[in-house]
Design an enzyme around this catalytic site. Structure first.
Site, PDB file in Angstrom:
ATOM      1  NE  ARG A  71     -54.140  44.089 -40.187  1.00 20.64           N
ATOM      2  CZ  ARG A  71     -54.376  44.298 -41.477  1.00 20.64           C
ATOM      3  NH1 ARG A  71     -55.618  44.484 -41.893  1.00 20.64           N
ATOM      4  NH2 ARG A  71     -53.390  44.330 -42.343  1.00 20.64           N
ATOM      5  CE  LYS A  89     -57.178  35.123 -15.195  1.00 20.96           C
ATOM      6  NZ  LYS A  89     -56.496  34.089 -15.942  1.00 20.96           N
ATOM      7  CG  ASN A 147     -48.245  35.092 -13.813  1.00 18.62           C
ATOM      8  OD1 ASN A 147     -48.960  34.250 -14.337  1.00 18.62           O
ATOM      9  ND2 ASN A 147     -48.012  36.265 -14.367  1.00 18.62           N
ATOM     10  CG  HIS A 183     -47.951  30.726 -12.897  1.00 17.29           C
ATOM     11  ND1 HIS A 183     -48.660  30.594 -11.723  1.00 17.29           N
ATOM     12  CD2 HIS A 183     -48.826  30.393 -13.883  1.00 17.29           C
ATOM     13  CE1 HIS A 183     -49.907  30.221 -11.987  1.00 17.29           C
ATOM     14  NE2 HIS A 183     -50.028  30.090 -13.286  1.00 17.29           N
TER      15      HIS A 183
END
Ligand code: NAD
Ligand code: GLY
Length: 366
Positions: free
Chosen positions: A126, A232, A250, A253
């Site tokens: 996890r 970014k 994006n 994209h």
């Protein structure tokens, strides 16, 4: 010969998930690169059959002063291996060596290794810590930063994944010297992307320094990687899980993913598909009257100069639409695209199929 250098780290500000992005030459072998990482007895380097022989030994040596056991798992190379079967090789290695939940994973490679290692780190027990050591231009300017991790499904790109941030990103610019030229061009697509969506001054700079970037001049690469990571980091800090503004990353994209999926993953490189997708998305923005023809021509010229295709493969408009609907931005079957509102500003809009068909037909090679 120039002196190796590193720039100041770029910080990505995400509260208790914040981390530095180190950018410079010779970082793999610089001891301070690896200090203050999470304490553990075991580190696992995840790499592939191409990058492993080039850099894994150096990373293993550097990490050996911090971890008692440093193991390495070598994945098959390529986008076509970004799948469950290959992901399981990482889990096989972790379970086989009895790795505990403090084990730190190191992703040594391009975006494929980075996305898969990050997803494995998010899932194993996890969640275990991981570090990105990107070795492609594309991975240094985009995929290693921001915590998107995933594998592909035969029906859609990056459809199975998690948001999971690394502890650190280490961009050693020297590793780019061994990258094939086609991969350099693919990385340039993601660098160019940041201009139209966020920073036209950076686009001017890319135009002026494209030849230096293609020639892998370290100073030019350092600036391109740094400015890309700054943009970014700024976007991701506002919207870590892509509820809104992060979607602008994006640009190109939605068309690009359709090209990758339509041709079969790995036929066109991700960056090639994004380059061509940006031309289509810019054309769409022009059809809406938001940018002029000169802007579209300027972007198309730069993408071509970077060595990227500017016309899409003839898959047929319906095949494009089919793949564009299998996109994380799509809602109730409606296709959404990142469009340029004005140079340097992007937005996400639903686009009717009829308009998309016109853009696709005009944007594909005859
Ligand atoms: P890649 O990982 O396939 O690497 C490209 C090729 O270069 C591979 O053959 C690799 O083995 C080789 N290589 C890597 N480093 C090298 C080096 N230093 N010297 C020589 N060869 C080297 O491709 P990529 O362009 O780095 O990444 C594309 C992937 O990234 C896609 O799967 C895409 O979906 C993903 N991506 C993710 C994000 C994100 O935010 N997570 C963003 C953009 C792209
Ligand atoms: N590459 C797009 C993103 O990280 O959101």
């Amino acid at each position: 010969m120039t002196t190796p250098f590193s720039t100041a780290a770029v910080h990505i500000d995400l509260g208790d998930r914040s981390y530095p992005i180190l950018i410079g030459q010779g970082l793999l072998d610089t001891p301070s690169t690896w200090t203050d990482l999470p304490k553990a007895s075991t580190a696992l380097i995840v790499t592939n059959t191409t990058v492993g022989p080039l850099y894994a030994h150096r990373l293993q040596t550097a990490l050996s002063t911090h971890y008692k056991r440093v193991r390495c798992v070598v994945l098959p190379d390529g986008e076509s291996h970004k799948d469950w079967a290959t992901l399981n090789l990482i889990f096989d290695e972790l379970l086989g060596q009895g790795a505990d939940r403090k084990t730190v994973l190191f992703a040594l490679g391009g975006g494929v290794v980075g996305d898969m290692t990050g997803f494995a780190a998010a899932c194993y027990m996890r969640g275990v810590p991981f570090v990105q050591v990107p070795t492609t231009l594309l991975a240094q300017v985009d995929s290693s930063v921001g915590g998107k991790t995933a594998i592909n499904h035969p029906m859609g790109k990056n459809m199975i994944g998690a948001f999971y941030q690394p502890q650190r990103v280490v961009c050693d610019l020297d590793t780019l010297q061994t990258l094939p030229q086609r991969e350099m061009s693919a990385g340039l697509a993601e660098i160019i992307k940041y201009g139209p969506i966020a920073d036209m001054v950076f686009l001017d700079w890319i135009e002026a320094h494209l030849d230096a970037l293609l020639a892998r001049d370290p100073q030019a690469l350092a600036h391109a990687v740094r400015r890309s990571c700054e943009i970014k980091a700024w976007v991701v800090a506002q919207d870590e899980r892509e509820g809104g503004v992060r979607a602008i990353l994006n640009f190109g994209h939605t068309f690009g993913h359709a090209i990758e999926a339509g041709l079969g993953f790995g036929v066109w490189l991700h960056g090639e598909a994004v380059g061509c997708g940006m031309v289509m998305a810019a054309n769409l923005s022009q059809r809406l009257g938001w940018v002029d023809e000169a802007f579209v021509r300027r972007l198309t010229t730069l993408i071509a100069r970077a060595g990227l295709p500017t016309a899409g493969p003839q898959l047929g408009a319906q095949a494009y639409l089919h793949h564009m609907r299998v996109d994380k931005k799509a809602e109730a079957g409606e296709i959404k695209c990142v469009l340029i509102e004005s140079p340097g500003r992007a937005t996400v809009r639903a686009v009717p199929d009829a308009v998309l068909v016109q853009v696709i037909d005009a944007g594909c090679a005859a």
